[in-house]
Design a protein around this motif. Structure first.
Motif: not given
Length: 218
Positions: A208, A210-218
């Motif tokens: 979770n 990692r997913n939050e970091i990925t979403q923030d970078r989009k």
């Protein structure tokens, strides 16, 4: 290996018929046995009989005491109790024959003491439930190992998985303990194995994050 099985303590707290009692009573040549039990009034003739003997000071024969002890054993299964009861009957017959063959008062006294010791040594085996519990413990240990191999598992997720298995082990061990005969022990043991093997770990925290970091970078 097996370990001795102690009866699970009753968790019943609110029943108006349940009382907590500490009872000590003389049993087999002055041996004091302490019983810490929740007594459901009128529902357990074994415990009621034992307390009655203690309170009224009645003295049963050695064999009668052993029979009562076997009947009231909650760990041994019916088949193990029956074997012990038969051993008692055989011991009684042998004791009577030995007394008949004694020639003097001293011989009679010696034979009597020897035969009483033999009778008192007869106890039902507790192996069947103990072995079943050991099998459940082995299954639980293997399940803990299998559930905790994920490198993403946090300490809290690890602890939760271990606790989940332990709770299931406790519940299923109690079910085995409550069984009366070998077939019931086997049935409860097999149900317990299936239940323990169905326990799942929940490893989501790092994913979770990692997913939050990925979403923030989009």
């Amino acid at each position: 290996s097996t370990r001795n099985l102690d009866p699970p303590r009753s968790r019943e707290r609110n029943s108006p018929f349940s009382i907590k009692k500490q009872i000590q009573f003389p049993f087999i040549e002055g041996l004091l046995v302490s019983i810490d039990m929740a007594v459901n009034i009128g529902s357990n003739p074994c415990l009621m009989d034992l307390t009655s003997d203690w309170e009224e000071g009645e003295a049963d024969s050695k064999q009668d005491k052993e029979i009562k002890s076997i009947d009231c054993d909650t760990v041994s299964v019916t088949e193990e109790k029956n074997e012990a009861q038969q051993a008692l009957q055989n011991a009684k017959t042998q004791a009577e024959q030995a007394i008949d063959a004694a020639q003097s008062n001293a011989d009679v006294e010696n034979v009597k003491n020897e035969e009483i010791a033999k009778i008192e040594a007869i106890t039902p085996s507790k192996d069947y439930k103990n072995n079943a519990i050991a099998e459940l413990e082995n299954v639980a240990n293997q399940r803990k190992h299998d559930l905790t191999q994920d490198p993403d598992m946090t300490k809290e997720e690890y602890d939760y998985a271990i606790d989940s298995v332990d709770r299931m082990l406790g519940q299923e061990s109690a079910n085995v303990y409550q069984a009366g005969n070998k077939q019931s022990v086997d049935d409860n043991k097999n149900d317990g194995i299936n239940t323990i093997n169905q326990v799942q770990a929940f490893v989501t925290t790092k994913a979770n994050a990692r997913n939050e970091i990925t979403q923030d970078r989009k």
